[in-house]
Design a protein around this motif. Structure first.
Motif, PDB file in Angstrom:
ATOM      1  N   THR A  51      -9.594  23.196 -19.825  1.00 32.94           N
ATOM      2  CA  THR A  51     -10.127  21.840 -19.930  1.00 32.94           C
ATOM      3  C   THR A  51     -10.190  21.398 -21.390  1.00 32.94           C
ATOM      4  O   THR A  51      -9.737  20.303 -21.739  1.00 32.94           O
ATOM      5  N   ALA A  52     -10.733  22.238 -22.235  1.00 25.82           N
ATOM      6  CA  ALA A  52     -10.810  21.917 -23.662  1.00 25.82           C
ATOM      7  C   ALA A  52      -9.420  21.803 -24.272  1.00 25.82           C
ATOM      8  O   ALA A  52      -9.166  20.927 -25.107  1.00 25.82           O
ATOM      9  N   ALA A  53      -8.514  22.681 -23.859  1.00 23.75           N
ATOM     10  CA  ALA A  53      -7.143  22.636 -24.378  1.00 23.75           C
ATOM     11  C   ALA A  53      -6.449  21.339 -23.966  1.00 23.75           C
ATOM     12  O   ALA A  53      -5.732  20.728 -24.768  1.00 23.75           O
ATOM     13  N   SER A  54      -6.673  20.898 -22.733  1.00 24.85           N
ATOM     14  CA  SER A  54      -6.057  19.659 -22.255  1.00 24.85           C
ATOM     15  C   SER A  54      -6.603  18.436 -22.976  1.00 24.85           C
ATOM     16  O   SER A  54      -5.847  17.537 -23.369  1.00 24.85           O
ATOM     17  N   ILE A  55      -7.907  18.401 -23.157  1.00 25.84           N
ATOM     18  CA  ILE A  55      -8.520  17.269 -23.857  1.00 25.84           C
ATOM     19  C   ILE A  55      -8.057  17.235 -25.306  1.00 25.84           C
ATOM     20  O   ILE A  55      -7.725  16.168 -25.841  1.00 25.84           O
ATOM     21  N   SER A  56      -7.995  18.387 -25.953  1.00 27.10           N
ATOM     22  CA  SER A  56      -7.541  18.433 -27.342  1.00 27.10           C
ATOM     23  C   SER A  56      -6.069  18.063 -27.458  1.00 27.10           C
ATOM     24  O   SER A  56      -5.663  17.429 -28.436  1.00 27.10           O
ATOM     25  N   ALA A  57      -5.259  18.448 -26.484  1.00 30.47           N
ATOM     26  CA  ALA A  57      -3.839  18.085 -26.509  1.00 30.47           C
ATOM     27  C   ALA A  57      -3.672  16.577 -26.377  1.00 30.47           C
ATOM     28  O   ALA A  57      -2.849  15.972 -27.081  1.00 30.47           O
ATOM     29  N   ALA A  58      -4.446  15.964 -25.496  1.00 32.20           N
ATOM     30  CA  ALA A  58      -4.374  14.508 -25.348  1.00 32.20           C
ATOM     31  C   ALA A  58      -4.853  13.809 -26.623  1.00 32.20           C
ATOM     32  O   ALA A  58      -4.238  12.835 -27.075  1.00 32.20           O
ATOM     33  N   ALA A  59      -5.922  14.321 -27.223  1.00 33.73           N
ATOM     34  CA  ALA A  59      -6.430  13.733 -28.468  1.00 33.73           C
ATOM     35  C   ALA A  59      -5.431  13.920 -29.600  1.00 33.73           C
ATOM     36  O   ALA A  59      -5.236  13.019 -30.429  1.00 33.73           O
ATOM     37  N   ALA A  60      -4.767  15.075 -29.647  1.00 32.40           N
ATOM     38  CA  ALA A  60      -3.759  15.324 -30.685  1.00 32.40           C
ATOM     39  C   ALA A  60      -2.575  14.374 -30.524  1.00 32.40           C
ATOM     40  O   ALA A  60      -2.051  13.846 -31.513  1.00 32.40           O
ATOM     41  N   ALA A  61      -2.155  14.147 -29.291  1.00 30.12           N
ATOM     42  CA  ALA A  61      -1.040  13.225 -29.052  1.00 30.12           C
ATOM     43  C   ALA A  61      -1.412  11.805 -29.460  1.00 30.12           C
ATOM     44  O   ALA A  61      -0.624  11.108 -30.106  1.00 30.12           O
ATOM     45  N   TYR A  62      -2.612  11.382 -29.110  1.00 29.91           N
ATOM     46  CA  TYR A  62      -3.052  10.027 -29.463  1.00 29.91           C
ATOM     47  C   TYR A  62      -3.171   9.853 -30.975  1.00 29.91           C
ATOM     48  O   TYR A  62      -2.689   8.867 -31.536  1.00 29.91           O
ATOM     49  N   THR A  63      -3.806  10.809 -31.653  1.00 34.34           N
ATOM     50  CA  THR A  63      -3.976  10.675 -33.097  1.00 34.34           C
ATOM     51  C   THR A  63      -2.649  10.793 -33.832  1.00 34.34           C
ATOM     52  O   THR A  63      -2.447  10.120 -34.843  1.00 34.34           O
ATOM     53  N   ALA A  64      -1.735  11.607 -33.332  1.00 30.15           N
ATOM     54  CA  ALA A  64      -0.409  11.692 -33.954  1.00 30.15           C
ATOM     55  C   ALA A  64       0.339  10.372 -33.787  1.00 30.15           C
ATOM     56  O   ALA A  64       1.028   9.918 -34.707  1.00 30.15           O
ATOM     57  N   TRP A  65       0.199   9.746 -32.631  1.00 23.72           N
ATOM     58  CA  TRP A  65       0.839   8.448 -32.408  1.00 23.72           C
ATOM     59  C   TRP A  65       0.236   7.382 -33.332  1.00 23.72           C
ATOM     60  O   TRP A  65       0.963   6.571 -33.897  1.00 23.72           O
ATOM     61  N   GLU A  66      -1.084   7.403 -33.486  1.00 24.48           N
ATOM     62  CA  GLU A  66      -1.738   6.458 -34.397  1.00 24.48           C
ATOM     63  C   GLU A  66      -1.274   6.685 -35.831  1.00 24.48           C
ATOM     64  O   GLU A  66      -1.057   5.742 -36.574  1.00 24.48           O
ATOM     65  N   TRP A  67      -1.143   7.951 -36.237  1.00 21.61           N
ATOM     66  CA  TRP A  67      -0.669   8.265 -37.575  1.00 21.61           C
ATOM     67  C   TRP A  67       0.749   7.742 -37.774  1.00 21.61           C
ATOM     68  O   TRP A  67       1.064   7.122 -38.770  1.00 21.61           O
ATOM     69  N   TRP A  68       1.606   7.994 -36.792  1.00 20.95           N
ATOM     70  CA  TRP A  68       3.008   7.593 -36.905  1.00 20.95           C
ATOM     71  C   TRP A  68       3.153   6.075 -36.938  1.00 20.95           C
ATOM     72  O   TRP A  68       3.888   5.528 -37.756  1.00 20.95           O
ATOM     73  N   SER A  69       2.445   5.362 -36.075  1.00 15.96           N
ATOM     74  CA  SER A  69       2.607   3.914 -35.996  1.00 15.96           C
ATOM     75  C   SER A  69       1.812   3.179 -37.072  1.00 15.96           C
ATOM     76  O   SER A  69       2.098   2.028 -37.361  1.00 15.96           O
ATOM     77  N   GLY A  70       0.856   3.838 -37.688  1.00 19.75           N
ATOM     78  CA  GLY A  70       0.031   3.173 -38.681  1.00 19.75           C
ATOM     79  C   GLY A  70       0.480   3.370 -40.110  1.00 19.75           C
ATOM     80  O   GLY A  70      -0.237   3.058 -41.029  1.00 19.75           O
TER      81      GLY A  70
END
Length: 100
Positions: free
Chosen positions: A52-71
């Protein structure tokens, strides 16, 4: 090993959040650091067997990486990617007459 990764991930999360809140770090760079912290935290959760923690962290990592890339992200990576894409233009070809 996993507790060290978890500690490093949480430390990066706190430092990046504090630096962004204080205005010492631009938002897109803070998202990049947060992405790294989430990868560390998710890997620690995976090693410990906490899916559960791994899944939530993976989703958060994907979102923050996308924000970093697009920002703003890394302009060098975007420039190199565009340069490489120029080499690979698709060419439409028909099959030979006797291929059937």
């Amino acid at each position: 090993m996993s507790s060290l990764m978890l500690g490093a991930g949480i430390a990066l999360l706190v430092v990046a959040s504090a630096a962004a809140a204080a205005g010492r770090l631009p938002a897109y760079r803070a998202y990049g650091v947060l992405s790294i912290s989430q990868v560390l935290t998710g890997t620690a959760g995976f090693i410990q067997g906490n899916t559960t923690a791994a899944s939530i962290s993976a989703a958060a990592a994907a979102y923050t990486a996308w924000e970093w890339w697009s920002g703003g992200g890394d302009g060098d990576i975007k420039r190199r990617r565009r340069q490489w894409s120029r080499h690979f233009r698709g060419v439409r070809r028909t099959a030979p007459a006797g291929s059937q």
